[in-house]
Design an enzyme around this catalytic site. Structure first.
Site, PDB file in Angstrom:
ATOM      1  N   TYR A 142      55.774  17.935  29.589  1.00  0.00           N
ATOM      2  CA  TYR A 142      57.203  17.700  29.467  1.00  0.00           C
ATOM      3  C   TYR A 142      57.760  18.505  28.300  1.00  0.00           C
ATOM      4  O   TYR A 142      57.378  18.290  27.140  1.00  0.00           O
ATOM      5  CB  TYR A 142      57.496  16.215  29.253  1.00  0.00           C
ATOM      6  CG  TYR A 142      57.834  15.468  30.529  1.00  0.00           C
ATOM      7  CD1 TYR A 142      58.488  16.109  31.572  1.00  0.00           C
ATOM      8  CD2 TYR A 142      57.515  14.134  30.678  1.00  0.00           C
ATOM      9  CE1 TYR A 142      58.805  15.436  32.734  1.00  0.00           C
ATOM     10  CE2 TYR A 142      57.828  13.449  31.834  1.00  0.00           C
ATOM     11  CZ  TYR A 142      58.473  14.108  32.861  1.00  0.00           C
ATOM     12  OH  TYR A 142      58.793  13.437  34.009  1.00  0.00           O
ATOM     13  N   LYS A 195      43.885  18.105  35.844  1.00  0.00           N
ATOM     14  CA  LYS A 195      43.890  19.231  36.785  1.00  0.00           C
ATOM     15  C   LYS A 195      43.046  20.346  36.177  1.00  0.00           C
ATOM     16  O   LYS A 195      43.451  21.510  36.092  1.00  0.00           O
ATOM     17  CB  LYS A 195      45.324  19.689  37.070  1.00  0.00           C
ATOM     18  CG  LYS A 195      45.461  20.693  38.220  1.00  0.00           C
ATOM     19  CD  LYS A 195      45.006  20.147  39.557  1.00  0.00           C
ATOM     20  CE  LYS A 195      45.225  21.196  40.652  1.00  0.00           C
ATOM     21  NZ  LYS A 195      44.601  20.794  41.931  1.00  0.00           N
ATOM     22  N   ASP A 228      46.095  15.869  42.278  1.00  0.00           N
ATOM     23  CA  ASP A 228      46.482  15.907  43.686  1.00  0.00           C
ATOM     24  C   ASP A 228      45.596  14.989  44.515  1.00  0.00           C
ATOM     25  O   ASP A 228      46.073  14.253  45.388  1.00  0.00           O
ATOM     26  CB  ASP A 228      46.463  17.337  44.231  1.00  0.00           C
ATOM     27  CG  ASP A 228      45.219  18.119  43.824  1.00  0.00           C
ATOM     28  OD1 ASP A 228      44.486  17.677  42.930  1.00  0.00           O
ATOM     29  OD2 ASP A 228      44.997  19.200  44.409  1.00  0.00           O
TER      30      ASP A 228
END
Length: 365
Positions: A142, A195, A228
């Protein structure tokens, strides 16, 4: 708002309250009333200190987050924050950090704890879901949390936009400890979400540091998933997860998904906290389209307030405060199980009718 004097000599709590925008002035008073009633049953009082915040503060103070509000928060351990609709603020505030973001940054509320659990009477896509997402709240992907001055997003040309993601060992360690401590009082299972197959250095560091912290909690089972794959597994087999720890952006996305799987973001509670201070803040937004109609769902902010009290009870060793949080959750669950709910959950109750039923359940408990 008057102070409720404790009836048995228990120490009263002082809690800052900011109603916010949109439906905030409708749902936050519901949470205040419910907490007051439950605290009274436990024999202590709550002093609510209403503070200027949001669009109304722009009108009275020229800013959505006045200095006097921040100063007052500094003297309090606990705060309840209503939703804000910063997109609707005057254009001069468009580039500013959101008022909630100012609070999080000012007080280093590094952990955003978001539970998702199916509730009785609420149609859930995943009826067996019962997880807690521990979201690192101070850095990650962010942009507004990555630079001491300015933003982590920039444009070297009008046609190129870049964003800087930041992962540090120190911030990862403290959110990991938060997650593992929480797991010890739940099902003793932590899932690290990252990830690292693509973002090898940043989320790879996050994964590795979380695994290092895991060594301090040998009674907790640990696994990890790519973000994911985690999204898919939440939909397919949510029952196999307990506590999920992840970075900021991933945590925001996954907690919204989990909230909907549990029935609705309208029931999604949340707290932002450090080791010293905590703020209740429902996961949903200000819903300006239904503001003022008396049909807003107060479940999430009531649940967030119960989480806030439970956070304080652990820190202060207050069994009466923990019992108050449990009484609030039980009263909300009983109300929903009886079929009393607002239109967003398929019912016909107004905000006031729902709140009155919760208060009646507290009185009968």
């Amino acid at each position: 708002m008057p102070v409720n004097e404790p009836s048995t000599g228990a120490t009263a709590l002082a809690i800052g309250v900011m109603h916010g925008d949109g439906i905030g002035p409708e749902i936050v008073p519901a949470a205040v009333a419910v907490a007051d009633a439950a605290a009274a049953r436990a024999g202590f009082g709550i002093e609510w200190r209403e503070l200027p915040f949001g669009a109304s503060a722009i009108g009275t103070h020229g800013t959505p987050i006045p200095g006097e509000t921040l100063d007052a928060l500094s003297g309090l351990d606990l705060w309840v924050l209503g939703p804000h609709d910063s997109a609707a603020y005057p254009v001069e505030f468009a580039g500013d950090l959101t008022p909630g973001g100012v609070i999080r940054k000012r007080f280093d509320l590094y952990a955003n704890l978001r539970p998702s659990r199916a509730l009785p009477g609420v149609a859930a896509t995943a009826p067996g879901i019962d997880i807690l997402i521990a979201r690192e709240n101070s850095e990650g992907l962010y942009a507004d949390r990555n630079m001491a001055v300015g933003s982590g997003e920039f444009m070297p040309t009008p046609d190129i936009a870049l964003s800087v993601g930041v992962i540090t060992r120190a911030a990862t360690q403290r959110i990991a400890h938060e997650a593992f401590r929480a797991a010890q009082s739940r099902s003793k299972h932590v899932t690290i979400v990252h990830k690292a197959n693509v973002l090898r250095l940043t989320t790879g560091l996050f994964r590795d540091v979380c695994r290092e912290v895991a060594a301090d909690y040998p009674d907790v089972r640990v696994d990890d998933f790519h973000v994911d794959a985690m999204a898919a597994m939440l939909v397919r087999l949510p029952e196999q997860f307990d506590v999920v720890v992840t970075e900021n952006l991933f945590g925001d996305i996954l907690s919204d998904l989990a909230g909907e799987l549990a029935g609705s973001l309208g029931v999604a509670a949340s707290v932002n906290c450090s080791s010293r201070q905590a703020m209740a803040q429902a996961a949903h937004g200000a819903a300006p389209d239904i503001a003022g109609r008396g049909i807003a769902n107060p479940v999430a902010v009531i649940g967030s307030t119960a989480m806030l009290l439970r956070w304080y009870a652990r820190r202060a060793g207050r069994a009466d405060v923990r019992g108050t949080a449990d009484r609030i959750d039980a009263a909300v669950a009983a109300t929903l199980a009886a079929g009393v709910c607002t239109p967003d959950l398929g019912g016909s109750a107004t905000t006031a009718v729902f709140t009155d039923r919760v208060l009646a359940n507290i009185a009968d408990s």
